[in-house]
Design an enzyme around this catalytic site. Structure first.
Site, short mmCIF file in Angstrom:
data_model
loop_
_atom_site.label_atom_id
_atom_site.label_comp_id
_atom_site.label_asym_id
_atom_site.label_seq_id
_atom_site.Cartn_x
_atom_site.Cartn_y
_atom_site.Cartn_z
N GLU B 71 0.83 -1.21 0.00
CA GLU B 71 0.00 0.00 0.00
C GLU B 71 0.87 1.26 0.00
OE1 GLU B 71 -0.54 -2.58 2.05
OE2 GLU B 71 -2.63 -3.21 1.80
N PHE B 133 -12.30 -7.68 12.96
CA PHE B 133 -11.11 -8.10 12.20
C PHE B 133 -10.73 -7.01 11.19
CE2 PHE B 133 -9.31 -10.27 8.43
CZ PHE B 133 -8.09 -10.62 9.00
N GLN B 134 -9.48 -6.63 11.18
CA GLN B 134 -8.93 -5.60 10.29
C GLN B 134 -9.65 -4.26 10.45
OE1 GLN B 134 -8.42 -7.23 6.27
NE2 GLN B 134 -6.37 -7.90 6.87
N MET B 491 23.56 10.26 4.85
CA MET B 491 23.31 11.53 5.54
C MET B 491 23.48 11.36 7.04
SD MET B 491 22.84 14.67 4.98
CE MET B 491 21.92 15.31 3.57
#
Lengths: 163, 580
Positions: B71, B133-134, B491
């Site tokens: 995602e 759930f989720q 960096m």
């Protein structure tokens, strides 16, 4: 910097989460909230919040500008830069054996407060007024023993015809 | 799917079909609304809560969806698409972990004012609040990093909400808008009704500036002897490059562009001084510190630009042009605020703009530029990262779309790639998101199928989203992927060297994969170069090869980015390092 109390009125869309957006903004940007009240406004679908915050002029300006960035915020007014009426309500449950009641009622009368409940050993005093007035009556009732104190926070509006 | 997918103006026929008042599901309504907004490509990843939405996509020839491998890749791709095209980027993820994987990408877009519409599924309305759930309260989680967010309660609200979301995302100060759609809402049947015009009472950005403020600015310019323009992302976002060039030419004011402003003004212009701030040029930083007038145009005085605030531009009267009134006075005290879109402000200013009394100042600036150019110690044995950037710049003539990750390579690209065009530069400036560089290039390529897109990454950041090599390979997305490999978190190493007395803590990236083999494992051509001759040959081969190519440049490990201003110092207190 000159830290002062400011009373801000915020007209918002009455949407789920709008209080979270406003309160979250204060937290995130490090603005402080002394008190916050929310309720319906004169217009259906809109709520009005009254927030008391402490900060210098720059902070106040940032608070107002940042509030305007919330899409659900419609209008922000710095009430305290105008002549305003500001009121708070407090309920104070104070120890009150029968023998002490007349004395306590004396305090209540002086502040034009009211007794709204009487129990065997206590009273509930309802006080309405400026925050200073609530502070004062609370101070005076302390010696009798305050069992519980709850305050609404300030709600306010500008005096006269100005909206 | 082909990446040549057409930026077609919606055909009238399709439009009519989309607007029909059929009884359809919330999911179909969503897809119709996205198409009506002109969405060409959506980046996403399916899951339980968005199954109805993905079901509606199945067999829909008009809707283009690109399946990423994470995602985070999807949202960075949508971001790269938006920055490089000026259109709204769109991504979709499922509830819970799908949605929380978008959080970094949403914050990235929010910090840099990038217009995104982010669609998440959620558990069914009845299950919300039960720790189903989720389930995750993604509206709550993202409230501080979205411009606006919606939890959709009824399918019939979708058209209005989507239309509002696109409007809010891409007007005023742009930003990401989240739309959370519970699973039952995506299944709910309703008569489709096209959205009416947007009417949001609390939202009315000031686009046209106050004329009096513009006149004040113009008077200040006429009176100024040492004026400087500080131009930022607002120039690019409001498509105001041409107006800015005209403004600079008319007023004869030297100009510096912030990290996000790069490309907003052509780097070949004689009045351009490069980037200011922590790794800014000597000239830009000195000019700001000695200016008598500083005009900030669509920039927000970020701490990486100003460094020590109370010594910033100490002699200058400050003009601040910004579409967001909250930026004015937030960090730097402003003498002449101008609230409005950069484009509208400059359009209003240009016909009346007069030359500043800046001839001597401009000459002084030119002398500084000649005396203190960006430079590095080149080497005949080791490959220098700055050389790699110069090579890419020379071969692409400053005209490629370049995306970067975050760190040293990002600063070297900002310094040594000479951008000519707006929207040709995609980088995470405000949030500084590692893992952004590569997936954002995929989005940029999807939005610009005919342009050369080069993604320049460090070896650290490349490993944060390297899984998206798969979608380059399978869709033949011809991004030229550069890995500048110095085998450390450069960096961080540089700071540990300079500020923490060479105490190198957890910066060694030993154990990184063989990047050539990694590319090949996904079916992407991989090349490696470790000296100048190899670098030239490999890069040329990459440019000549159709389709995606990854080129790894193995570079000098201990190279530093200079100039550098360390924290607590003003921007003219620069460490010039081994460059001078």
């Amino acid at each position: 910097m000159n830290m002062t109390k400011h009373t801000i009125s915020v007209l918002v869309n009455n949407q789920p989460g709008v209080l979270q957006r406003v309160a979250g903004l204060f937290g995130r940007r490090g603005f402080n909230i002394d008190s916050i009240t929310v309720g319906e406004s004169e217009e259906q679908g809109l709520s009005r919040m009254v927030i008391v915050t402490t900060g210098d002029e720059n902070t106040l300006e940032q608070v107002q500008k940042q509030l305007y960035k919330i899409i659900d915020v419609i209008k922000v007014v710095d009430l305290s830069s105008n002549p305003m009426v500001a009121r708070e309500l407090a309920l104070i449950k104070v120890n009150a054996e029968p023998a002490m009641r007349p004395e306590i009622l004396g305090v209540v009368d002086t502040f034009r407060a009211a007794v709204v409940d009487i129990g065997p050993h206590s009273l509930i005093v309802q006080a309405v007024g400026s925050s200073d007035k609530i502070d004062a009556i609370t101070e005076l009732l302390k010696p009798y023993g305050i069992r519980e104190l709850t305050r609404t926070g300030v709600t306010a509006m500008i005096r006269g015809s100005q909206k | 799917m082909s990446i040549q997918n057409p930026t077609k103006v919606l055909k009238e026929e399709l439009r009519e079909k989309l607007l029909r008042p059929d009884v359809i599901s919330g999911s179909e309504s969503l897809l119709r609304c996205l198409l009506l907004e002109g969405v060409e490509c959506v980046f996403g990843y399916p899951g339980g809560a968005v199954l109805y939405i993905y079901d509606a996509m199945h067999g829909n020839p008009d809707f283009h969806h690109l399946l990423t491998r994470h995602e985070q890749g999807a949202i960075h791709a949508a971001d790269g698409y938006a920055r490089s095209t000026g259109k709204v980027g769109v991504c979709i993820a499922t509830s819970g972990p799908g949605a929380t994987n978008l959080v970094t990408g949403i914050a990235t877009a929010y910090m840099d004012s990038v217009p995104l519409v982010v669609i998440t599924g959620n558990v069914a309305t009845a299950a919300i609040g039960t720790d189903a759930f989720q389930e995750a309260d993604i509206v709550g989680i993202t409230m501080p990093i979205t411009k606006q967010s919606y939890l959709v309660r009824k399918a019939e609200d979708l058209p209005r909400i989507i239309h509002e979301a696109f409007h809010i995302a891409n007007t005023g100060r742009k930003g990401p808008v989240l739309i959370d759609i519970p699973k039952d809402v995506s299944a709910q049947m309703a008569v489709f009704q096209a959205p009416g015009p947007v009417a949001i009472r609390g939202y009315n950005p000031t686009v046209e500036p106050n004329k009096l403020q513009v006149d004040k600015m113009l008077r200040a310019i006429e009176e100024s002897e040492r004026p400087v323009i500080l131009a930022g992302g607002g120039v690019v976002y409001s498509d105001a490059s041409e107006e800015l060039i005209e403004f600079v030419n008319k007023t004869n004011i030297p100009i510096t562009t912030t990290l996000l402003g790069l490309g907003g003004f052509p780097s070949g212009h004689p009045l351009w001084m490069g980037m200011p701030g922590m790794h800014g040029t000597y000239t830009a930083n000195k000019a700001i510190q000695n200016a008598d007038l500083l005009i900030s145009i669509g920039a927000r005085f970020d701490d990486r630009v100003t460094m020590k605030l109370d010594g910033f531009a100490p002699k200058a009267k400050i003009v601040h042009i910004d579409i967001d009134p909250a930026e004015i006075g937030k960090n730097v005290k402003t003498d002449i605020p101008v609230v409005g879109s950069v484009k509208e402000v400059l359009k209003q200013a240009n016909p009346k703009a007069k030359r500043a009394q800046s001839d001597e100042w401009v000459e002084h600036i030119q002398q500084m530029k000649e005396a203190h150019p960006l430079r590095y110690k080149d080497s005949e044995t080791a490959l220098k990262p700055q050389y790699v950037v110069e090579l890419i710049n020379d071969t692409t003539k400053g005209e490629a779309i370049v995306t970067t990750d975050v760190g040293q390579h990002q600063m070297w690209v900002a310094q040594y790639y000479k951008f000519k065009n707006p929207r040709s530069w995609v980088t995470s400036g405000g949030l500084g998101t590692m893992g952004f560089g590569f997936p954002s290039a995929i989005g940029a390529q999807m939005g610009n199928p005919d342009k050369l897109v080069v993604s320049i990454n460090g070896d650290g950041g490349m490993q944060m989203c390297s899984q998206e090599l798969a979608i380059c390979a399978i869709n033949n997305i011809p991004v030229k992927i550069v890995v500048i490999n110095n085998q450390v978190l450069g960096m961080v190493r540089q700071w540990q060297e300079i500020i923490y007395d060479n105490r190198y803590s957890h910066i060694d990236l030993a154990g990184s994969p063989d990047f050539v083999k990694l590319a090949e494992a996904y079916g992407v051509k991989g090349l490696r170069a470790a000296n100048k001759a190899e670098a030239q040959a490999a890069w040329q081969e990459a440019l000549n090869t159709p389709g995606p190519v990854l080129v790894e440049f193995v570079v000098e490990k201990y190279e530093n980015v200079y100039p550098m201003v360390t924290q607590g110092n003003t921007i003219d207190e620069m460490i010039m390092g081994d460059s001078e």
